[in-house]
Scaffold this motif. Structure first.
Motif, PDB file in Angstrom:
ATOM      1  N   VAL A 355      66.421  21.628  47.362  1.00 51.00           N
ATOM      2  CA  VAL A 355      66.265  20.656  48.444  1.00 51.00           C
ATOM      3  C   VAL A 355      64.857  20.069  48.365  1.00 51.00           C
ATOM      4  CG1 VAL A 355      65.629  22.456  50.126  1.00 51.00           C
ATOM      5  CG2 VAL A 355      66.478  20.253  50.951  1.00 51.00           C
ATOM      6  N   VAL A 356      64.779  18.738  48.495  1.00 49.78           N
ATOM      7  CA  VAL A 356      63.481  18.046  48.460  1.00 49.78           C
ATOM      8  C   VAL A 356      63.423  17.093  49.662  1.00 49.78           C
ATOM      9  CG1 VAL A 356      63.238  18.197  45.940  1.00 49.78           C
ATOM     10  CG2 VAL A 356      64.367  16.197  46.950  1.00 49.78           C
ATOM     11  N   PRO A 357      62.224  16.631  50.042  1.00 53.74           N
ATOM     12  CA  PRO A 357      62.180  15.617  51.104  1.00 53.74           C
ATOM     13  C   PRO A 357      63.079  14.442  50.719  1.00 53.74           C
ATOM     14  CG  PRO A 357      59.967  16.384  50.604  1.00 53.74           C
ATOM     15  CD  PRO A 357      60.873  16.969  49.555  1.00 53.74           C
ATOM     16  N   ARG A 358      63.741  13.842  51.682  1.00 52.16           N
ATOM     17  CA  ARG A 358      64.822  12.916  51.296  1.00 52.16           C
ATOM     18  C   ARG A 358      64.324  11.651  50.611  1.00 52.16           C
ATOM     19  NH1 ARG A 358      67.460  12.755  57.275  1.00 52.16           N
ATOM     20  NH2 ARG A 358      65.539  12.626  58.436  1.00 52.16           N
ATOM     21  N   ASN A 359      63.054  11.318  50.766  1.00 52.63           N
ATOM     22  CA  ASN A 359      62.563  10.151  50.031  1.00 52.63           C
ATOM     23  C   ASN A 359      62.200  10.484  48.585  1.00 52.63           C
ATOM     24  OD1 ASN A 359      60.284  11.612  50.618  1.00 52.63           O
ATOM     25  ND2 ASN A 359      59.027   9.830  51.188  1.00 52.63           N
ATOM     26  N   SER A 362      65.680  10.376  44.729  1.00 51.86           N
ATOM     27  CA  SER A 362      65.875   9.501  43.578  1.00 51.86           C
ATOM     28  C   SER A 362      65.003   9.944  42.403  1.00 51.86           C
ATOM     29  CB  SER A 362      65.530   8.067  43.994  1.00 51.86           C
ATOM     30  OG  SER A 362      65.484   7.242  42.881  1.00 51.86           O
ATOM     31  N   GLU A 363      63.734  10.186  42.684  1.00 52.68           N
ATOM     32  CA  GLU A 363      62.806  10.633  41.638  1.00 52.68           C
ATOM     33  C   GLU A 363      63.306  11.927  41.001  1.00 52.68           C
ATOM     34  OE1 GLU A 363      58.816  10.998  43.197  1.00 52.68           O
ATOM     35  OE2 GLU A 363      58.139  12.101  41.409  1.00 52.68           O
ATOM     36  N   PHE A 364      63.855  12.816  41.828  1.00 47.96           N
ATOM     37  CA  PHE A 364      64.328  14.087  41.290  1.00 47.96           C
ATOM     38  C   PHE A 364      65.543  13.890  40.385  1.00 47.96           C
ATOM     39  CE2 PHE A 364      66.233  18.226  40.995  1.00 47.96           C
ATOM     40  CZ  PHE A 364      65.137  19.064  40.911  1.00 47.96           C
ATOM     41  N   VAL A 365      66.479  13.056  40.816  1.00 48.24           N
ATOM     42  CA  VAL A 365      67.692  12.851  40.022  1.00 48.24           C
ATOM     43  C   VAL A 365      67.344  12.177  38.689  1.00 48.24           C
ATOM     44  CG1 VAL A 365      69.908  11.653  39.920  1.00 48.24           C
ATOM     45  CG2 VAL A 365      69.234  12.847  42.002  1.00 48.24           C
ATOM     46  N   GLN A 417      60.210  23.762  39.334  1.00 47.13           N
ATOM     47  CA  GLN A 417      58.792  23.391  39.411  1.00 47.13           C
ATOM     48  C   GLN A 417      58.632  21.982  39.969  1.00 47.13           C
ATOM     49  OE1 GLN A 417      56.163  25.137  39.350  1.00 47.13           O
ATOM     50  NE2 GLN A 417      57.299  26.983  38.791  1.00 47.13           N
ATOM     51  N   LYS A 418      59.488  21.088  39.503  1.00 51.02           N
ATOM     52  CA  LYS A 418      59.452  19.710  39.986  1.00 51.02           C
ATOM     53  C   LYS A 418      59.712  19.672  41.503  1.00 51.02           C
ATOM     54  CE  LYS A 418      59.366  15.230  39.031  1.00 51.02           C
ATOM     55  NZ  LYS A 418      58.177  14.626  38.424  1.00 51.02           N
ATOM     56  N   ALA A 419      60.698  20.444  41.931  1.00 56.79           N
ATOM     57  CA  ALA A 419      61.012  20.471  43.366  1.00 56.79           C
ATOM     58  C   ALA A 419      59.821  20.993  44.173  1.00 56.79           C
ATOM     59  CB  ALA A 419      62.242  21.341  43.627  1.00 56.79           C
ATOM     60  N   GLY A 423      57.260  19.338  47.363  1.00 52.28           N
ATOM     61  CA  GLY A 423      57.365  19.929  48.700  1.00 52.28           C
ATOM     62  C   GLY A 423      58.772  20.398  49.009  1.00 52.28           C
ATOM     63  N   GLY A 424      59.549  20.689  47.986  1.00 56.22           N
ATOM     64  CA  GLY A 424      60.921  21.148  48.181  1.00 56.22           C
ATOM     65  C   GLY A 424      61.030  22.663  48.168  1.00 56.22           C
ATOM     66  N   ALA A 425      62.264  23.155  48.184  1.00 56.17           N
ATOM     67  CA  ALA A 425      62.507  24.602  48.195  1.00 56.17           C
ATOM     68  C   ALA A 425      63.674  24.940  47.267  1.00 56.17           C
ATOM     69  CB  ALA A 425      62.794  25.077  49.611  1.00 56.17           C
ATOM     70  N   VAL A 426      63.776  26.222  46.927  1.00 56.49           N
ATOM     71  CA  VAL A 426      64.763  26.688  45.947  1.00 56.49           C
ATOM     72  C   VAL A 426      66.189  26.328  46.349  1.00 56.49           C
ATOM     73  CG1 VAL A 426      65.753  28.708  44.801  1.00 56.49           C
ATOM     74  CG2 VAL A 426      63.304  28.641  45.303  1.00 56.49           C
ATOM     75  N   SER A 427      66.519  26.627  47.611  1.00 54.01           N
ATOM     76  CA  SER A 427      67.909  26.455  48.014  1.00 54.01           C
ATOM     77  C   SER A 427      68.031  25.726  49.343  1.00 54.01           C
ATOM     78  CB  SER A 427      68.597  27.814  48.135  1.00 54.01           C
ATOM     79  OG  SER A 427      69.845  27.667  48.790  1.00 54.01           O
ATOM     80  N   GLY A 428      68.890  24.719  49.363  1.00 51.16           N
ATOM     81  CA  GLY A 428      69.151  23.986  50.593  1.00 51.16           C
ATOM     82  C   GLY A 428      70.220  24.632  51.435  1.00 51.16           C
ATOM     83  N   GLU A 429      71.196  25.279  50.766  1.00 51.10           N
ATOM     84  CA  GLU A 429      72.294  25.837  51.565  1.00 51.10           C
ATOM     85  C   GLU A 429      73.064  26.966  50.899  1.00 51.10           C
ATOM     86  OE1 GLU A 429      74.731  22.450  52.466  1.00 51.10           O
ATOM     87  OE2 GLU A 429      75.458  22.203  50.424  1.00 51.10           O
ATOM     88  N   HIS A 430      72.903  27.162  49.587  1.00 48.12           N
ATOM     89  CA  HIS A 430      73.688  28.208  48.924  1.00 48.12           C
ATOM     90  C   HIS A 430      73.032  29.575  48.979  1.00 48.12           C
ATOM     91  CE1 HIS A 430      75.815  24.883  46.371  1.00 48.12           C
ATOM     92  NE2 HIS A 430      76.167  24.865  47.633  1.00 48.12           N
ATOM     93  N   GLY A 431      71.750  29.594  49.309  1.00 46.32           N
ATOM     94  CA  GLY A 431      71.040  30.870  49.395  1.00 46.32           C
ATOM     95  C   GLY A 431      70.439  31.300  48.064  1.00 46.32           C
TER      96      GLY A 431
END
Lengths: 481, 481
Positions: A355-359, A362-365, A417-419, A423-431
């Motif tokens: 999970v990354v900040p929503r803005n 695109s950069e992540f994908v 590392q990119k995430a 300012g992102g995190a390992v998991s948004g919802e799967h744990g």
């Protein structure tokens, strides 16, 4: 505390089995690999297999309490399991011991329309809960793709789903819980109350704790009135990055859709093949799928027209409106099949639920597309563009095992590392489960992992709950515990 | 762990002062009772007074980290303070030591319109935050009565406020935080991300932890689009129980107002006297005050007309509509003055901030009326009928101290017991502080308090943070620590 010791658990013997049988009854206990269905040795994806020594089906809080107390006193590991639909090994019994299935605790206990709550046992399926409350014109907003998950499992990972953009995640809908500590003590946290500032909010800590602190035996969930109208937009774009770059513009416009999903043309084709059904449109390389809900038709129309205009200004090729229940459901059921469709298209796969900040989506994908070329490996993605939670799948296809292991390891490392940089995190919802522990360590460092460990030990000093997961001695040697 | 040991902290000496001065600078440190303003010895209500040995104003995360590290190594207690507007002694330095004021850390650091977040320092005032985001057409929904509280203080008690019925409480708006552990380590939990299933959710645990686990040094808060329209209804009733019994009917109708407050005629009269301003109506014994907001005027009108009909069916004497900003603000500013108005009407008072399921509010308020007669003591109440959170004030008036102590103790005991029987909790939004610890113990029992204590020690093994509060050795002897 931080050094890697090897936990040694008691191997279960005839006396242990006899005691458990006396608690849960003859028909609800299965002993030994040959008597346990292989579903119970793994989950939907993590690729790790381990049988419990004993599988039991509990039917009441009292049974859970007795089982835990015995396990705690005898140092037998306990892994709680709902429907086993996890993707990261969270419900795999890494150290054997007891698998405690909540499948039989699947009663909806009370609908309270004056307090807008529903009280359920943890084994209730998400789809059953949803159907039940909607039949009373009420709404349980969390909407993970996997509708056959148990609500207990949703609690354990703080499941999110499509509607998080507008409605938040599972934690936001847990008003109260009955919780059994590893020593068998039954606690109540929260209740039907709307506000609470009475002591540390342990219910909020327990949501997302992946079965490592004790067992949730009852839940009081918050409901909302069911919105009267809903509508979806399917918006084709020339390419994925144009599609995703539209999302921050939508958010900035202050018209918040219920859901904003992104999808690649190739994933839609796979879903069509998997379901044997046609999607309303499959001719473009990339799509946004948006949902709107609300009570006033006028408000809904104003919001989607505004958003449709923004999409077209940002380069959308068209805007297709699904305003009947039938068209709406057909699009979203296809969306719900993406994971299974991708899985069916390859020999093996592994996932990243970053999970990354929503803005930054695109950069992540775009970064994952670069990795796809660089490593010559198929990488498919879809996900929640509106909340920054991406589901990215590395596909093994024809790769040999050694190449796969090496390449997948490197690609995951780079993606996480990119995430983190964003300012992102390992998991948004799967744990985190078992599979993502090394990346959690990268995110939080030694100090953070030790803090997690001390939290774990505050609940579970004998470390019987779900060993090898969150807060456990995470360097546990799988085959020596 | 559960026995009452007496904490012995280091008394601060010249060397300690010199070190602190070197960190925060000459102008930001005040030493000794004679140099510390008496505001810093108490809060707005708890009736407990204790000066810190040293008051310091920190200006950065780095200063906080250095102060905590030093205090931790030297076993000096630290009490963090925002604006000191608490009511239960949460920010009183029970054991002396360092009072760490965050008042100077009051910068709004960043508004991110793409992610709908605002990043702030903990000393920002709620009213400044609200004005800032509203000037950008955005909305921070938590709305406690005390607008001059700091946002850090709001975090520490998980403040609720009027709009919880529709929008939830402070915790629901904390996306991420920077947090300094007692050993000086700076951690980051959450972020600008919308979903998170990465390890135990420590940010959700820290919200509501009343400064006992460490110091929040930065906050990332979630914002919503500012609703375009709002409107209030003031609804007089013959008596309070008829008024309050209407609330579950409103909730059942699935038209959820933003706020539903109840008020007694006598409290309105006190507010009129205190403010020197007239309320739109003061002729009835009881009122409901409702607020609605939304983007579509049609939807707003449909909702309030439906609710107005329900009120009249349930026995309302009239329904007064406040649909201009001016009338709206005048009603709500009177509502905001209730606490101060009641305080001004008596010699001394104490409060109960109990929360019960919202369909039990009427029964609870009737019970407090019985206690008023039985104990011949004025008991005034107002509160959040829509979320079950009541503010009940016992007024000392002309009572002598001994009678007051005895009677107030008995009345509180009975009220909390009644709340627990109803599935309620000690505090809806003011927290536990020092004053409510005995009732927290009644709610959670020995096992619960020990669990809290182990959580506390997981963060703060040397017990330097806010001793005598949540998770501390709660039988601490005030005058021997």
């Amino acid at each position: 505390m931080s050094t890697a010791t090897i936990m040694k658990y008691k191997k279960m013997d005839a006396q242990d089995i006899q005691y458990l049988r006396s608690i849960v009854g003859e028909d609800y206990i299965f002993v030994g690999e040959e008597n346990i269905h292989d579903d119970y040795s793994g989950d939907e994806l993590a690729g790790i297999e381990r049988y419990p020594e004993v599988l039991i089906y509990v039917k009441s809080t009292d049974e859970i309490a007795k089982v835990l107390k015995y396990a705690n006193e005898n140092h037998i590991p306990v892994t709680t399991r709902g429907q086993g639909t996890g993707l990261v090994g969270g419900a795999v019994a890494l150290c054997g011991g007891i698998m405690l299935s909540t499948e039989k605790m699947n009663r909806i206990l009370e609908l309270d329309e004056e307090n807008l709550t529903v009280t359920v046992e943890p084994g209730v399926l998400l789809m059953d809960l949803t159907a039940f409350v909607e039949s009373h014109d009420l709404f349980y907003p969390p909407d993970p793709g996997e509708k056959s998950a148990s609500i207990g499992g949703n609690i354990s990972t703080n499941a999110g789903g499509m509607r998080a953009v507008k409605y938040g995640v599972t934690r936001d809908y847990v008003r109260g819980m009955e919780f059994v500590l590893p020593n068998g003590q039954v606690m109540n946290f929260g209740g039907k109350i709307v506000k609470n500032s009475s002591g540390y909010s342990l219910k909020d800590l327990i949501v997302g704790s992946e079965g490592t602190l004790g067992v949730v035996s009852k839940l009081i969930l918050k409901l909302l009135p069911l919105p009267k109208n809903k509508l979806s937009l399917l918006v084709p774009f020339q390419d994925l990055s144009t599609a995703i770059q539209t999302v921050p513009e939508i958010i900035k416009s202050k018209n918040i859709p219920t859901a904003i999903e992104f999808m690649q043309g190739e994933v839609i084709l796979a879903a069509e093949e998997f379901l044997g059904k046609k999607f309303p449109d499959n001719s473009s390389d990339a799509y946004l799928l948006l949902q709107f809900d609300g009570n006033s038709k006028e408000e809904l129309e104003a919001a989607y027209e505004k958003v449709a205009d923004i999409c077209l200004e940002c380069g959308a090729l068209d805007v297709l409106i699904a305003d009947t229940d039938e068209r709406h459901d057909s699009i979203w059921s296809a969306r719900g099949a993406f994971l299974e469709a991708i899985k069916a298209s390859t020999s093996h796969m592994d996932e990243c639920d970053v999970v990354v900040p929503r803005n930054k989506v695109s950069e992540f994908v775009i970064y994952t597309h670069k990795l796809q070329e660089q490593y010559n490996m198929r990488i498919s993605s879809f996900g929640h563009a509106g909340d920054g939670n991406l589901h990215i799948y590395l596909l093994k296809d024809q790769m040999d095992q050694k190449t796969w292991n090496e390449k997948a390891g490197e690609v995951f490392e780079k993606m996480y590392q990119k995430a983190f940089e964003m300012g992102g995190a390992v998991s948004g919802e799967h744990g985190i489960g078992f599979a993502k522990i090394p990346y959690l360590e990268e995110e939080f460092g030694k100090e953070g992992m030790e803090l997690f460990r001390r939290i774990k030990l505050a609940f579970d000093p004998n470390e019987i709950m779900n060993p090898g997961k969150l807060g456990s001695n995470y360097k546990v040697n799988l085959y020596a515990c």
